[in-house]
Write a protein that holds these residues in place. Structure first.
Motif, PDB file in Angstrom:
ATOM      1  N   TRP A  85      14.031  44.218  76.281  1.00  0.00           N
ATOM      2  CA  TRP A  85      15.328  44.704  75.649  1.00  0.00           C
ATOM      3  C   TRP A  85      14.837  45.113  74.215  1.00  0.00           C
ATOM      4  CZ3 TRP A  85      16.383  39.435  77.717  1.00  0.00           C
ATOM      5  CH2 TRP A  85      16.783  39.538  79.293  1.00  0.00           C
ATOM      6  N   ASP A  86      13.990  44.290  73.646  1.00  0.00           N
ATOM      7  CA  ASP A  86      13.611  44.760  72.227  1.00  0.00           C
ATOM      8  C   ASP A  86      13.199  46.093  72.239  1.00  0.00           C
ATOM      9  OD1 ASP A  86      11.310  43.985  73.698  1.00  0.00           O
ATOM     10  OD2 ASP A  86      10.250  43.287  71.851  1.00  0.00           O
ATOM     11  N   LYS A  87      12.160  46.549  72.997  1.00  0.00           N
ATOM     12  CA  LYS A  87      11.702  48.080  73.167  1.00  0.00           C
ATOM     13  C   LYS A  87      13.013  48.997  73.360  1.00  0.00           C
ATOM     14  CE  LYS A  87       7.078  46.584  74.743  1.00  0.00           C
ATOM     15  NZ  LYS A  87       7.411  45.122  74.768  1.00  0.00           N
ATOM     16  N   ALA A  88      14.022  48.675  74.285  1.00  0.00           N
ATOM     17  CA  ALA A  88      15.112  49.545  74.512  1.00  0.00           C
ATOM     18  C   ALA A  88      15.916  49.536  73.425  1.00  0.00           C
ATOM     19  CB  ALA A  88      15.724  48.937  75.578  1.00  0.00           C
ATOM     20  N   LYS A 114      24.757  48.394  75.544  1.00  0.00           N
ATOM     21  CA  LYS A 114      24.359  47.802  76.774  1.00  0.00           C
ATOM     22  C   LYS A 114      22.878  46.862  76.538  1.00  0.00           C
ATOM     23  CE  LYS A 114      24.329  50.000  80.711  1.00  0.00           C
ATOM     24  NZ  LYS A 114      24.081  51.329  81.523  1.00  0.00           N
ATOM     25  N   ASP A 115      22.096  47.681  75.627  1.00  0.00           N
ATOM     26  CA  ASP A 115      20.803  46.821  75.334  1.00  0.00           C
ATOM     27  C   ASP A 115      21.275  45.429  74.636  1.00  0.00           C
ATOM     28  OD1 ASP A 115      19.303  49.054  76.126  1.00  0.00           O
ATOM     29  OD2 ASP A 115      19.179  49.916  74.094  1.00  0.00           O
ATOM     30  N   TYR A 116      22.098  45.674  73.730  1.00  0.00           N
ATOM     31  CA  TYR A 116      22.452  44.292  72.706  1.00  0.00           C
ATOM     32  C   TYR A 116      23.180  43.457  73.707  1.00  0.00           C
ATOM     33  CZ  TYR A 116      22.189  46.935  68.476  1.00  0.00           C
ATOM     34  OH  TYR A 116      21.454  47.636  67.192  1.00  0.00           O
ATOM     35  N   PHE A 117      23.933  43.708  74.616  1.00  0.00           N
ATOM     36  CA  PHE A 117      24.470  42.861  75.611  1.00  0.00           C
ATOM     37  C   PHE A 117      23.443  42.001  76.486  1.00  0.00           C
ATOM     38  CE2 PHE A 117      25.994  42.062  79.911  1.00  0.00           C
ATOM     39  CZ  PHE A 117      27.116  41.093  79.573  1.00  0.00           C
ATOM     40  N   ALA A 118      22.595  42.958  77.057  1.00  0.00           N
ATOM     41  CA  ALA A 118      21.468  42.296  77.631  1.00  0.00           C
ATOM     42  C   ALA A 118      20.626  41.469  77.051  1.00  0.00           C
ATOM     43  CB  ALA A 118      20.487  43.645  78.145  1.00  0.00           C
ATOM     44  N   ALA A 119      20.486  41.651  75.772  1.00  0.00           N
ATOM     45  CA  ALA A 119      19.671  40.691  74.916  1.00  0.00           C
ATOM     46  C   ALA A 119      20.496  39.650  74.221  1.00  0.00           C
ATOM     47  CB  ALA A 119      19.260  41.607  73.616  1.00  0.00           C
ATOM     48  N   GLY A 120      21.920  39.440  74.820  1.00  0.00           N
ATOM     49  CA  GLY A 120      22.763  38.492  74.232  1.00  0.00           C
ATOM     50  C   GLY A 120      23.263  38.814  72.850  1.00  0.00           C
ATOM     51  N   LEU A 121      23.238  39.737  72.215  1.00  0.00           N
ATOM     52  CA  LEU A 121      23.811  40.017  70.957  1.00  0.00           C
ATOM     53  C   LEU A 121      25.245  40.739  71.110  1.00  0.00           C
ATOM     54  CD1 LEU A 121      20.418  42.005  69.631  1.00  0.00           C
ATOM     55  CD2 LEU A 121      21.322  39.409  69.243  1.00  0.00           C
ATOM     56  N   TYR A 122      26.094  39.713  71.479  1.00  0.00           N
ATOM     57  CA  TYR A 122      27.441  40.401  71.893  1.00  0.00           C
ATOM     58  C   TYR A 122      28.120  40.762  70.758  1.00  0.00           C
ATOM     59  CZ  TYR A 122      26.400  37.343  76.192  1.00  0.00           C
ATOM     60  OH  TYR A 122      25.617  36.905  77.265  1.00  0.00           O
TER      61      TYR A 122
END
Length: 378
Positions: A85-88, A114-122
């Protein structure tokens, strides 16, 4: 001499134009060569598993050439699917800084959310999605992603703020999701107000949860007519839920003829196993065990079912002691077999469980986990 000077001016102008054109071409070729070199270098880093260096190299190209946005979007999505996710995020954040046409910029904003959501950065994801709810092309997708955040954080009240936005879409799944989250909010407040539950049930006829909550609350408050109305609505519109709804309907004390008509419709029109079993009980009580047995045998020929076979064993054991002794071991085997079988399955992802969930634990869809049919079903 002056005449010669005037004659040489066109020649000088033509020479200057020719050299200038060559200079521009040279710069273009040099720029393209630089892009090609950087691109080749970036791809080489990717091929040699040096992804961090590859990203740095490829992101530098964005300052030079923004015409390959789709390529970068595909690369970022690839990283997200892999869990990087960090790369995305780095790629999408870089794209988000570019001055692009509004539709393309909004699409990148959605992908970054969507990247932020996947990384838990809601919180970051929510801030981006709120601005996309009014975007015509992305409104439905943005609402679904927002609801995913509220599900993860159990912020049911926040979902209710988007009721108008949901109603402006044609999405049935969004309406069902909103109704379920409203039911979750009422449950969290321990609300059993029949008027509120009735209003919620009427607001979304496609959703089962509000009708079910209304019926159970009405039964607890001894309002059996209201409970019966809500439960009958469910089995008439969603007969596959009969396995869970019919036991509750029995508590509503339906008249014998009404109960018989309901079971007959579910058993004969919809081939519901639970209805067949209960109808066999009704026939044994109001007719004879023989009539119930013949009915079960006919149904077994039409629709093989382990649960119907189990019911047939029970009826035969009730008729005589020798039969009970001979069939008891068979019934034990059947009971052991059914005790290990799943009772519910998600029609969306196939998740199986013995416990019911309004929200599928696997695919996170509302009201897709239903009683299982078929040879082992109810």
């Amino acid at each position: 001499m002056l005449e010669l000077l005037f004659l040489l001016l066109p020649v000088a102008a033509a020479y200057g134009w020719f050299m200038g054109r060559n200079s521009v071409k040279h710069k273009e070729l040099k720029g393209r060569a630089s892009i090609t070199r950087n691109l080749s270098s970036g791809l080489n880093f990717l091929l040699t598993d040096q992804e961090d260096k590859a990203i740095e190299q490829l992101l530098e190209l964005l300052d030079i050439e923004a015409a390959t946005i789709e390529t970068y979007l595909a690369l970022a999505n690839l990283f997200r699917r892999k869990g990087d996710w960090d790369k995305a995020i780095r790629i999408h954040e870089k794209l988000h800084q570019l001055k692009l046409p509004k539709p393309q910029a909004q699409q990148i904003q959605f992908e970054l959310a969507k990247d932020y959501f996947a990384a838990g950065l809601y919180d970051r994801a929510e801030k981006l999605l709120v601005n996309l709810v009014r975007a015509p092309q992305l409104a439905e997708l943005a609402l679904k992603q927002l609801f995913s955040i509220f599900i993860a954080t159990h912020e049911w009240q926040k979902a209710l703020q988007y009721q108008d936005a949901v109603l402006q879409t044609d999405s049935r799944s969004l309406r069902i999701a909103l109704a379920n989250m409203h039911a979750e909010a009422l449950a969290a407040d321990n609300t059993s107000d029949l008027q509120l539950l009735n209003k919620l049930a009427d607001s979304c006829p496609a959703a089962i949860r509000p009708k079910y909550a209304l019926a159970t609350a009405a039964l607890q408050q001894q309002n059996k007519p209201l409970a019966k109305s809500a439960l009958r609505y469910i089995v008439e519109h969603k007969p596959q839920w009969s396995a869970d709804i019919l036991p509750l309907l029995q508590q509503c004390e339906l008249a014998a003829e009404e109960w018989y008509q309901l079971l007959s419709q579910l058993a004969n029109k919809h081939n519901n196993i639970s209805a067949v079993v209960l109808l066999a009980d009704w026939l044994a009580e109001h007719g004879s065990a023989t009539a119930a047995e013949h009915f079960l045998l006919d149904k077994l020929r039409q629709q093989p079912s382990i649960r119907l076979f189990q019911k047939l064993l029970q009826l035969r054991q009730q008729q005589s002691a020798p039969a009970a002794e001979a069939l008891s071991s068979v019934e034990e085997l059947v009971n052991a077999y059914l005790a290990k079988k799943s009772l519910y399955s998600c029609r969306n992802c196939g998740f199986k469980t013995r416990k019911h969930y309004w929200l599928c634990p696997s695919c996170q869809q509302w009201e897709t986990v239903e009683p299982i049919g078929g040879i082992d079903g109810r």
